[in-house]
Every structure is written in C-alpha cells, then in structure tokens.
Design an enzyme around this catalytic site. Structure first.
Site, PDB file in Angstrom:
ATOM      1  N   GLY A 100       8.632   3.539   0.194  1.00  0.00           N
ATOM      2  CA  GLY A 100       9.517   4.642   0.531  1.00  0.00           C
ATOM      3  C   GLY A 100      10.931   4.310   0.102  1.00  0.00           C
ATOM      4  N   GLY A 101      11.861   5.169   0.481  1.00  0.00           N
ATOM      5  CA  GLY A 101      13.230   4.960   0.062  1.00  0.00           C
ATOM      6  C   GLY A 101      13.870   3.711   0.639  1.00  0.00           C
TER       7      GLY A 101
ATOM      8  N   ILE B  34       0.818  -1.211   0.000  1.00  0.00           N
ATOM      9  CA  ILE B  34       0.000   0.000   0.000  1.00  0.00           C
ATOM     10  C   ILE B  34       0.858   1.269   0.000  1.00  0.00           C
ATOM     11  CG2 ILE B  34      -2.018  -1.067   1.063  1.00  0.00           C
ATOM     12  CD1 ILE B  34      -1.103   0.030   3.759  1.00  0.00           C
TER      13      ILE B  34
ATOM     14  N   ASP C 254      11.946  14.944  10.286  1.00  0.00           N
ATOM     15  CA  ASP C 254      11.544  14.796   8.888  1.00  0.00           C
ATOM     16  C   ASP C 254      10.061  15.131   8.713  1.00  0.00           C
ATOM     17  OD1 ASP C 254      12.000  14.312   6.188  1.00  0.00           O
ATOM     18  OD2 ASP C 254      11.762  12.146   6.345  1.00  0.00           O
TER      19      ASP C 254
ATOM     20  N   LYS D 144       5.608  -2.390   7.977  1.00  0.00           N
ATOM     21  CA  LYS D 144       6.676  -1.639   7.329  1.00  0.00           C
ATOM     22  C   LYS D 144       7.881  -2.569   7.233  1.00  0.00           C
ATOM     23  CE  LYS D 144       9.424   2.606   7.480  1.00  0.00           C
ATOM     24  NZ  LYS D 144       9.612   3.921   8.141  1.00  0.00           N
TER      25      LYS D 144
END
Length: 285
Positions: A22-23, A19, A137, A42
């Site tokens: 990211g990096g 879904i 961030d 994750k």
C-alpha cells in the site's frame, strides 16, 4: 534472504514473503512460531512522524473492535532491527481470499453477491459506528472477500485497513488541518470539502462501492481534485432499472446531505432482505 535468517518480530512472528503493498506499508505472510499458525504482518515503510501517527490510529481503532466482519488485530510493536530507522508493525489475522477491487476487475458480480457484500459490510459498519469509530476510507480494495475453503459457506466480505479511522466522539469541529482524508474516488461530499467525516460519510462511500458493483465503473473517475469536486457538482448516476429496491437505496446512501442518508443500523435489515430476494427465497415467519 532465506526465511530462516529473517529476524522474528517480537521473537515469534517470522516474515515469509510480501502479499500486498500500500501507500504507507507492506503486508507480509508470516508464521507465528509460538502457536504454529500463519498470520499477516502490516509493516510500515518508515517510522516517521506521519507513519507513527497512522500506526497508532489503526492500532487504537482495531484494539477496540472485535467483529467477524473486520480483519482482526492480534499484536503490535516496533521493529528496531535498524535502530536509526524503527518500523512500526501490526500483526493481523491472515485471511484467504481476494479484495473486491480485484474481483470486480475479473468478473461481474451477481445481484445476490452484491447483496451479500452489502449486508456483510453494513453489519460491520453498524458495529464500528456503535463503538465510536468512523472508517473514513471505504473502497473496494479495503473489502476482502474471504473464502473458507468449503462449498457450504459463501465468501464473506470483511472490512480492512483502519489506517485513517477516527473517533466519532473526538471528531474535530473544524476542517482537518487542510487535508482531505480518504481515497478521492470514494469520498463523501463533506470529506471533499475537508469537513470532519461521520458515520454518514462511510455510508456514502459504501453506496459508491455498491454502485460500482452494479456498473463495474467508478462513479467519479479522474485525478484527485477532479474526482473529489465532481460529487459537489452532481450526484452519482444511479441506473433507474436496478432490481428490487436497489435504485432507491443507492440514491438514499449517496444523498448529498449527510442527514438524509440511512444509517448502517437501518441498512443492515434492508440488505438482509435483499439477499433473501436475490436468492429467490421467502423470509421465514
């Protein structure tokens, strides 16, 4: 591969489909087979030294935080399905909604919606900073607008991705190994200079995010070096005709001097008043 044949992580969390990406990691929707609920996984793309350090950083930060303005950590582990390539993972609360970056790409936010985002994230940062953590961030893609599926409750902004968070009390006094932490377009001046990030750095980044909500343009575009260095040359262009106290607040949040910026504790009540003002309501006595 059919869902039923995918190994369940820790014997209970079975991935369904991707879904988000990211990096350093991919996000999977998954099923907690023990409790019969949906969660998010994750999964880091490798178990190299850098990825393991980021995993441990995020795990440690989230383990000490529990707040309605933060996407919660449920569990964590390392996937040894491929013994020579172990993959660390985090089991996260699965939230329904979209991130602020995607929303801004689709439509203009009302002043009331911007005030609500500001209030929610400032309140979360007040808690995060009080618990000795700096996010480092803050950017639109790390702010989720979570829908609760009713017409009674508005979408709530929640903070995600503590992958490069740091501890306030353990912040190094010297530049961080020559690395610039954070996303170039939203860095504070001190981060651009490779100095340690502080709670004031998060406030600056949030100021740029809120400015983008009003203008729908990035204050410091360009490649990493160009974007990072531009803020050392000039402060962001804050429109002078924003409603209410917004122009003054955004100037204060994006002051070059970290000591001149308000704290999250100071901003939270101001944003609460901004929500009330934007809704056309009067505070109760």
């Amino acid at each position: 591969m059919p869902e039923s044949t995918i190994p369940a992580l820790l014997g209970r969390y079975r991935p369904q489909h991707v879904i988000g990406r990211g990096g350093e990691a991919s996000i999977f929707k998954a099923t907690d087979e023990l409790l019969g609920r949906e969660v998010a996984i994750k999964l880091y793309r490798s178990g190299g030294e850098e990825e393991m350090a980021q995993y441990r950083t995020e795990q440690a930060a989230l383990a000490r935080l529990s707040h309605h303005g933060i996407v919660s950590l449920i569990d964590a582990g390392i996937d040894y399905t491929a013994p020579k390539d172990p993959r660390p993972f985090l089991i996260m609360e699965l939230v329904s909604g979209t991130d602020l970056a995607a929303t801004l790409a689709q439509r203009e936010l009302t002043v009331e919606e911007i005030a609500e985002v500001a209030y929610d994230i400032s309140e979360a940062l007040e808690y995060v900073h009080a618990n000795g953590v700096v996010h480092r961030d803050i950017k639109p893609s790390n702010i989720m607008l979570v829908s609760y599926g009713t017409t009674t409750f508005r979408a709530r902004a929640r903070l995600t991705d503590f992958g490069i968070a740091s501890g306030i009390r353990n912040a190094p006094a010297t530049p961080e190994d020559g690395k610039t932490t954070g996303t170039a377009a939203y860095l504070s001046p001190e981060q651009a200079l490779r100095r340690p990030a502080t709670p004031a750095s998060d406030i600056y980044s949030l100021g740029l995010v809120l400015l983008e909500c009003f203008t729908r343009s990035v204050a410091y575009p360009g490649d990493a070096v160009e974007s990072a260095m531009a803020r050392l040359d000039h402060e962001p262009p804050v429109p002078g005709d924003l409603p209410g106290e917004w122009t003054r607040i955004l100037h204060a949040m994006t002051a070059s001097d970290p000591a001149a910026r308000p704290t999250a504790k100071q901003l939270t009540p101001a944003f609460r008043e901004a929500v009330i003002a934007a809704a056309g309501l009067q505070p109760k006595a």
